[in-house]
Write a protein that holds these residues in place. Structure first.
Motif, PDB file in Angstrom:
ATOM      1  N   SER A  23      68.261  33.966  75.362  1.00  0.00           N
ATOM      2  CA  SER A  23      68.594  32.852  74.482  1.00  0.00           C
ATOM      3  C   SER A  23      67.291  32.265  73.939  1.00  0.00           C
ATOM      4  O   SER A  23      66.313  32.122  74.682  1.00  0.00           O
ATOM      5  N   LEU A  24      67.289  31.943  72.661  1.00  0.00           N
ATOM      6  CA  LEU A  24      66.115  31.342  72.040  1.00  0.00           C
ATOM      7  C   LEU A  24      65.832  29.987  72.683  1.00  0.00           C
ATOM      8  O   LEU A  24      66.725  29.143  72.794  1.00  0.00           O
ATOM      9  N   THR A  25      64.613  29.783  73.125  1.00  0.00           N
ATOM     10  CA  THR A  25      64.213  28.504  73.698  1.00  0.00           C
ATOM     11  C   THR A  25      63.042  27.936  72.906  1.00  0.00           C
ATOM     12  O   THR A  25      62.244  28.687  72.336  1.00  0.00           O
ATOM     13  N   VAL A  26      62.954  26.627  72.885  1.00  0.00           N
ATOM     14  CA  VAL A  26      61.858  25.949  72.179  1.00  0.00           C
ATOM     15  C   VAL A  26      60.770  25.626  73.191  1.00  0.00           C
ATOM     16  O   VAL A  26      60.956  24.781  74.071  1.00  0.00           O
ATOM     17  N   GLU A  27      59.651  26.319  73.088  1.00  0.00           N
ATOM     18  CA  GLU A  27      58.535  26.116  74.008  1.00  0.00           C
ATOM     19  C   GLU A  27      57.520  25.165  73.394  1.00  0.00           C
ATOM     20  O   GLU A  27      57.337  25.118  72.171  1.00  0.00           O
ATOM     21  N   GLU A  28      56.845  24.430  74.269  1.00  0.00           N
ATOM     22  CA  GLU A  28      55.799  23.526  73.797  1.00  0.00           C
ATOM     23  C   GLU A  28      54.696  24.311  73.096  1.00  0.00           C
ATOM     24  O   GLU A  28      54.436  25.466  73.409  1.00  0.00           O
ATOM     25  N   GLN A  29      54.039  23.657  72.151  1.00  0.00           N
ATOM     26  CA  GLN A  29      52.895  24.213  71.430  1.00  0.00           C
ATOM     27  C   GLN A  29      53.240  25.499  70.686  1.00  0.00           C
ATOM     28  O   GLN A  29      52.417  26.414  70.591  1.00  0.00           O
ATOM     29  N   THR A  30      54.465  25.580  70.163  1.00  0.00           N
ATOM     30  CA  THR A  30      54.836  26.682  69.285  1.00  0.00           C
ATOM     31  C   THR A  30      55.155  26.118  67.909  1.00  0.00           C
ATOM     32  O   THR A  30      55.432  24.921  67.742  1.00  0.00           O
ATOM     33  N   ILE A  31      55.134  26.996  66.927  1.00  0.00           N
ATOM     34  CA  ILE A  31      55.483  26.589  65.569  1.00  0.00           C
ATOM     35  C   ILE A  31      56.922  26.108  65.525  1.00  0.00           C
ATOM     36  O   ILE A  31      57.254  25.130  64.844  1.00  0.00           O
ATOM     37  N   LEU A  32      57.800  26.788  66.270  1.00  0.00           N
ATOM     38  CA  LEU A  32      59.202  26.395  66.291  1.00  0.00           C
ATOM     39  C   LEU A  32      59.366  24.968  66.810  1.00  0.00           C
ATOM     40  O   LEU A  32      60.164  24.188  66.271  1.00  0.00           O
ATOM     41  N   LYS A  33      58.619  24.604  67.847  1.00  0.00           N
ATOM     42  CA  LYS A  33      58.689  23.253  68.399  1.00  0.00           C
ATOM     43  C   LYS A  33      58.342  22.219  67.323  1.00  0.00           C
ATOM     44  O   LYS A  33      59.030  21.198  67.168  1.00  0.00           O
ATOM     45  N   TYR A  80      58.495  31.241  67.562  1.00  0.00           N
ATOM     46  CA  TYR A  80      59.027  30.883  68.876  1.00  0.00           C
ATOM     47  C   TYR A  80      58.130  31.307  70.025  1.00  0.00           C
ATOM     48  O   TYR A  80      58.363  30.925  71.180  1.00  0.00           O
ATOM     49  N   CYS A  81      57.088  32.087  69.754  1.00  0.00           N
ATOM     50  CA  CYS A  81      56.316  32.741  70.813  1.00  0.00           C
ATOM     51  C   CYS A  81      55.358  31.768  71.498  1.00  0.00           C
ATOM     52  O   CYS A  81      54.571  31.083  70.846  1.00  0.00           O
ATOM     53  N   HIS A  82      55.412  31.746  72.856  1.00  0.00           N
ATOM     54  CA  HIS A  82      54.499  30.908  73.625  1.00  0.00           C
ATOM     55  C   HIS A  82      53.489  31.741  74.419  1.00  0.00           C
ATOM     56  O   HIS A  82      52.671  31.176  75.150  1.00  0.00           O
ATOM     57  N   PHE A  83      53.533  33.068  74.280  1.00  0.00           N
ATOM     58  CA  PHE A  83      52.547  33.906  74.946  1.00  0.00           C
ATOM     59  C   PHE A  83      51.219  33.822  74.204  1.00  0.00           C
ATOM     60  O   PHE A  83      51.181  33.626  72.985  1.00  0.00           O
ATOM     61  N   TYR A  84      50.129  34.013  74.945  1.00  0.00           N
ATOM     62  CA  TYR A  84      48.816  33.872  74.328  1.00  0.00           C
ATOM     63  C   TYR A  84      48.508  35.061  73.422  1.00  0.00           C
ATOM     64  O   TYR A  84      48.559  36.223  73.842  1.00  0.00           O
ATOM     65  N   SER A  85      48.184  34.762  72.179  1.00  0.00           N
ATOM     66  CA  SER A  85      47.744  35.798  71.247  1.00  0.00           C
ATOM     67  C   SER A  85      47.037  35.128  70.081  1.00  0.00           C
ATOM     68  O   SER A  85      47.188  33.925  69.840  1.00  0.00           O
ATOM     69  N   VAL A  86      46.254  35.921  69.369  1.00  0.00           N
ATOM     70  CA  VAL A  86      45.576  35.457  68.164  1.00  0.00           C
ATOM     71  C   VAL A  86      45.901  36.424  67.035  1.00  0.00           C
ATOM     72  O   VAL A  86      46.121  37.623  67.266  1.00  0.00           O
ATOM     73  N   SER A  87      45.952  35.900  65.821  1.00  0.00           N
ATOM     74  CA  SER A  87      46.187  36.748  64.650  1.00  0.00           C
ATOM     75  C   SER A  87      44.843  37.242  64.144  1.00  0.00           C
ATOM     76  O   SER A  87      44.162  36.548  63.388  1.00  0.00           O
ATOM     77  N   ASP A  88      44.452  38.413  64.599  1.00  0.00           N
ATOM     78  CA  ASP A  88      43.135  38.933  64.238  1.00  0.00           C
ATOM     79  C   ASP A  88      43.178  40.455  64.257  1.00  0.00           C
ATOM     80  O   ASP A  88      43.441  41.060  65.290  1.00  0.00           O
ATOM     81  N   ASN A  89      42.931  41.065  63.109  1.00  0.00           N
ATOM     82  CA  ASN A  89      42.943  42.528  63.005  1.00  0.00           C
ATOM     83  C   ASN A  89      41.543  43.124  63.031  1.00  0.00           C
ATOM     84  O   ASN A  89      41.363  44.306  62.706  1.00  0.00           O
TER      85      ASN A  89
END
Length: 404
Positions: free
Chosen positions: A203-213, A30-39
């Motif tokens: 409340s859970l919202t569906v944001e553009e360009q998310t996996i949930l969308k 659901y997350c639309h904030f900018y982040s990358v999966s990188d450790n």
């Protein structure tokens, strides 16, 4: 970018600082904030080095500022390698002339450990905001969270025994499959395990360009009906208020005097610096002009540092747009916002700027009378989006020619 003409009204100025950490173990659906999966610790250190350099850049151009509040968000700041996190906290603490009134860092339950809490204590962090969302493992899986119930319970125990400052918890409602019973269990477990001073309840919202969308569009996940979502939120609202947590802002509840000071600055449109990829700043010049500085959602544009202005772009916010922003943000607050900011800049009150609309709102009991402030009743706050559409139309029709 030339910031020489930007200053803060007070001297020494109080300003808030936001630091964006663009790393996560895994992107939540659901997350639309900018982040990358990188450790990668090397990349982490390069980004933190850039954040520290950018902080120095701003402080060199805004002489005499003091941090009113600091907020480290993301992403997941708590997943930083501990030496990298210490470098960041140490640099912020060294740049601050005094400890901020409030210093928050966001954390996910699975990355809270004793070393993290020790560093927070050592450098003056006063508030940890924990992204719980729900205690239900099936619902956590729907959200794409990396943590499980056992991780949340463990984090609560670490905070009870190793942290004696403020705690905020993030909770979600309207998750597919969530019932009133599950939501009540979430709130009871949250209060009993964490004894939080503050709860952010969305409340859970569906944001553009998310996996949930994408999953919703592909009919792989079906969201609850709007009526069901609203019913869940208002049910949670009553449960939280019954437990002494006041709804001081539409999506935020706190014990008396424990409101989030940093976010209060946003809602009241106070100046703030945002550093790191995707961060935003809002600064004011001596004449009341507004400068908005935005970073690109791109680590690659951030890493060259001064050579690329850290990926920053800036724009001047018009008086009309700034007035709308002041209402958009300030009306979220239960106590509204001071009338002085509008009177000083526009030489008119808000009712004088949009008289027909204000009369209509009063007649429908959407606004309440608070001396020196503009505020909505709960009746008005809970339909804020529709009221803002009316306000935008009113400003376009009647006020744009007198705003300068």
């Amino acid at each position: 970018m030339d910031l020489r003409n930007i200053s803060i009204a007070k001297s020494p100025a109080l300003i808030s600082l936001y630091v964006h950490i663009p790393f996560c173990r895994k992107k939540c659906r659901y997350c639309h904030f900018y982040s990358v999966s990188d450790n990668d610790p090397v990349l982490q250190r390069r980004v933190i080095d850039g954040i520290i350099d950018e902080l120095k850049f701003f402080l060199d151009r805004l002489s005499g500022v003091r941090f009113k509040t600091v907020y480290i968000g993301g992403g997941t700041p708590s997943m930083l390698e501990r030496p990298v996190l210490e470098q960041l906290l140490s640099s912020i603490r060294g740049a601050a002339l005094d400890l901020p009134e409030e210093w928050t860092i966001e954390a996910n339950p699975d990355s809270i450990d004793t070393a993290f809490l020790r560093l927070c204590h050592e450098y003056g962090v006063s508030r940890i905001s924990v992204g719980v969302q729900t205690f239900s493992d099936p619902l956590l899986r729907i959200l794409g969270r990396v943590c499980e119930n056992k991780d949340i319970v463990k984090a609560a125990e670490l905070l009870r025994t190793g942290w004696n400052h403020l705690v905020n918890i993030d909770l979600l409602c309207g998750i597919p499959g969530q019932t009133r019973r599950l939501l009540k269990e979430d709130i009871e477990m949250c209060v009993n395990l964490f004894s939080p001073h503050h709860i952010s309840f969305y409340s859970l919202t569906v944001e553009e360009q998310t996996i949930l969308k994408r999953l919703v569009d592909e009919n792989k996940i079906r969201l609850p009906e709007i009526k069901t979502q609203d019913g869940l939120w208002f049910y949670g609202y009553r449960l939280l208020e019954d437990r002494g947590l006041s709804n001081y802002e539409i999506s935020n509840f706190s014990l008396p005097g424990r409101e989030c000071r940093h976010n209060m600055g946003y809602w009241l449109l106070e100046p703030y610096i945002g550093i790191g990829p995707s961060a935003v700043s809002t600064l004011y010049d001596p004449k009341g002009g507004v400068l908005r500085i935005s970073h690109a959602h791109d680590i690659a544009l951030f890493l060259p540092g001064k050579a690329s202005d850290w990926g920053m772009a800036h724009e001047k916010i018009s008086a009309n747009d700034h007035l709308f922003e002041r209402c958009l943000m300030g009306f979220r607050l239960k106590d509204g916002f001071p009338e002085d900011g509008i009177l000083c800049r526009y030489k008119k009150s808000l009712p004088d700027l949009v008289p027909e609309l204000w009369y209509r709102w009063k007649a429908r009991r959407y606004v309440k009378e608070i001396t020196g402030r503009y505020a909505l009743t709960n009746r008005g706050r809970f339909i804020l989006d529709s009221l803002l559409l009316e306000l935008a139309d009113a400003l376009d029709d009647t006020a744009s020619n007198i705003l300068h």
